[in-house]
Design an enzyme around this catalytic site. Structure first.
Site, PDB file in Angstrom:
ATOM      1  N   CYS A  55       0.862  -1.185   0.000  1.00 45.15           N
ATOM      2  CA  CYS A  55       0.000   0.000   0.000  1.00 45.15           C
ATOM      3  C   CYS A  55       0.898   1.234   0.000  1.00 45.15           C
ATOM      4  O   CYS A  55       2.065   1.144  -0.406  1.00 45.15           O
ATOM      5  CB  CYS A  55      -0.982  -0.024   1.173  1.00 45.15           C
ATOM      6  SG  CYS A  55      -0.219  -0.047   2.811  1.00 45.15           S
ATOM      7  N   ASP A  91      -8.237   3.778   1.113  1.00 47.19           N
ATOM      8  CA  ASP A  91      -7.259   4.197   2.117  1.00 47.19           C
ATOM      9  C   ASP A  91      -8.014   4.676   3.361  1.00 47.19           C
ATOM     10  O   ASP A  91      -8.742   5.663   3.292  1.00 47.19           O
ATOM     11  CB  ASP A  91      -6.436   5.333   1.509  1.00 47.19           C
ATOM     12  CG  ASP A  91      -5.350   5.826   2.448  1.00 47.19           C
ATOM     13  OD1 ASP A  91      -5.361   5.460   3.637  1.00 47.19           O
ATOM     14  OD2 ASP A  91      -4.496   6.598   1.975  1.00 47.19           O
ATOM     15  N   ASN A 146       2.315   1.373   4.324  1.00 50.65           N
ATOM     16  CA  ASN A 146       2.610   0.093   4.996  1.00 50.65           C
ATOM     17  C   ASN A 146       2.347   0.184   6.500  1.00 50.65           C
ATOM     18  O   ASN A 146       3.068  -0.385   7.310  1.00 50.65           O
ATOM     19  CB  ASN A 146       4.054  -0.375   4.716  1.00 50.65           C
ATOM     20  CG  ASN A 146       4.355  -1.805   5.162  1.00 50.65           C
ATOM     21  OD1 ASN A 146       5.488  -2.113   5.527  1.00 50.65           O
ATOM     22  ND2 ASN A 146       3.371  -2.685   5.167  1.00 50.65           N
ATOM     23  N   CYS A 190      -1.435   0.784   7.391  1.00 52.86           N
ATOM     24  CA  CYS A 190      -2.877   0.511   7.549  1.00 52.86           C
ATOM     25  C   CYS A 190      -3.317  -0.741   6.793  1.00 52.86           C
ATOM     26  O   CYS A 190      -3.663  -1.748   7.397  1.00 52.86           O
ATOM     27  CB  CYS A 190      -3.707   1.705   7.070  1.00 52.86           C
ATOM     28  SG  CYS A 190      -3.472   3.204   8.054  1.00 52.86           S
ATOM     29  N   ARG A 191      -3.329  -0.680   5.448  1.00 47.29           N
ATOM     30  CA  ARG A 191      -3.933  -1.765   4.661  1.00 47.29           C
ATOM     31  C   ARG A 191      -3.017  -2.968   4.491  1.00 47.29           C
ATOM     32  O   ARG A 191      -3.433  -4.107   4.772  1.00 47.29           O
ATOM     33  CB  ARG A 191      -4.349  -1.230   3.270  1.00 47.29           C
ATOM     34  CG  ARG A 191      -5.505  -0.255   3.334  1.00 47.29           C
ATOM     35  CD  ARG A 191      -5.665   0.516   2.024  1.00 47.29           C
ATOM     36  NE  ARG A 191      -4.534   1.416   1.809  1.00 47.29           N
ATOM     37  CZ  ARG A 191      -4.342   2.167   0.734  1.00 47.29           C
ATOM     38  NH1 ARG A 191      -5.219   2.083  -0.262  1.00 47.29           N
ATOM     39  NH2 ARG A 191      -3.307   2.977   0.633  1.00 47.29           N
ATOM     40  N   SER A 192      -1.786  -2.755   4.010  1.00 43.60           N
ATOM     41  CA  SER A 192      -0.946  -3.937   3.710  1.00 43.60           C
ATOM     42  C   SER A 192      -0.525  -4.722   4.953  1.00 43.60           C
ATOM     43  O   SER A 192      -0.384  -5.949   4.861  1.00 43.60           O
ATOM     44  CB  SER A 192       0.260  -3.573   2.828  1.00 43.60           C
ATOM     45  OG  SER A 192       1.085  -2.614   3.422  1.00 43.60           O
TER      46      SER A 192
HETATM   47  P1  4NP Z   1      -1.781   2.764   4.116  1.00 44.10           P
HETATM   48  O1  4NP Z   1      -2.431   4.107   4.696  1.00 44.10           O
HETATM   49  O2  4NP Z   1      -1.236   3.108   2.735  1.00 44.10           O
HETATM   50  O3  4NP Z   1      -2.932   1.823   4.042  1.00 44.10           O
HETATM   51  O4  4NP Z   1      -0.711   2.343   5.086  1.00 44.10           O
HETATM   52  C1  4NP Z   1      -1.743   5.325   4.746  1.00 44.10           C
HETATM   53  C2  4NP Z   1      -0.852   5.555   5.758  1.00 44.10           C
HETATM   54  C3  4NP Z   1      -0.199   6.758   5.839  1.00 44.10           C
HETATM   55  C4  4NP Z   1      -0.447   7.744   4.894  1.00 44.10           C
HETATM   56  C5  4NP Z   1      -1.334   7.497   3.865  1.00 44.10           C
HETATM   57  C6  4NP Z   1      -1.985   6.292   3.789  1.00 44.10           C
HETATM   58  N1  4NP Z   1       0.215   8.997   4.981  1.00 44.10           N
HETATM   59  O5  4NP Z   1      -0.044   9.859   4.142  1.00 44.10           O
HETATM   60  O6  4NP Z   1       1.032   9.195   5.898  1.00 44.10           O
END
Ligand code: 4NP
Length: 150
Positions: free
Chosen positions: A7, A123, A10, A12-14
């Site tokens: 994602c 997201d 790294n 939240c989702r992955s």
């Molecule tokens: P992820 O979510 O891609 O599912 O881990 C996010 C985590 C952090 C951010 C964006 C999405 N960020 O902009 O910091």
């Protein structure tokens, strides 16, 4: 099988995708390597987001052994399949592919259970209620991954 979940951050989702697939790999007695990474390095070295840790816990999974790391071009060589959570991750991974073989390893994860429509895993970082939905979508996709490659 060596499978990498990717994602943006790294956190939240992955990490959820990694934890869910690892549990199913264990339950099916498979000898697979599962990892996750982010196309950005914004959160490198961090634990998963507390909201991902909570939703995993709610479903009996502990993902607190994970640490965020950035996706590397050599991951395209070292993994058999690379699952992107959304189209932006997908494009950013493909940009690093150096051969048609590497390009062919990359897939949008929801195409495993909902083929051909490139549905994204939304997201959840900026909201608060998206985590259970993300968990349910990834649980469904990971069942399809197990069925395809076991
Ligand atoms: P992820 O979510 O891609 O599912 O881990 C996010 C985590 C952090 C951010 C964006 C999405 N960020 O902009 O910091």
């Amino acid at each position: 099988m060596k499978i990498l979940m990717v994602c943006l951050g790294n956190i939240c989702r992955s990490p959820l995708a990694e934890g869910i697939l690892k549990q199913k790999v264990f339950e099916n007695g498979l000898d697979w390597h599962v990892d996750s990474a982010g196309t950005s390095g914004y959160h490198a070295g961090e634990l998963p987001d507390p909201r991902s840790i909570d939703v995993a816990n709610k479903h009996g999974l502990d993902i607190t052994d994970q640490k965020s790391r950035q996706f590397l071009s050599r991951d395209l060589d070292q993994f058999d399949v690379i699952y992107a959570m959304d189209t932006s991750n997908y494009r950013n991974i493909l940009r690093l592919a150096q051969t048609p073989e590497e390009e062919a390893k990359v897939e949008i994860i929801m195409n495993m259970s909902r083929p051909g429509i490139n549905q994204i895993v939304p997201d959840p970082y900026y909201g608060n209620d998206g985590f259970e939905n993300v968990y349910q979508m990834l649980d469904e996709a990971c069942d399809a991954i197990i069925e395809k490659y076991k």
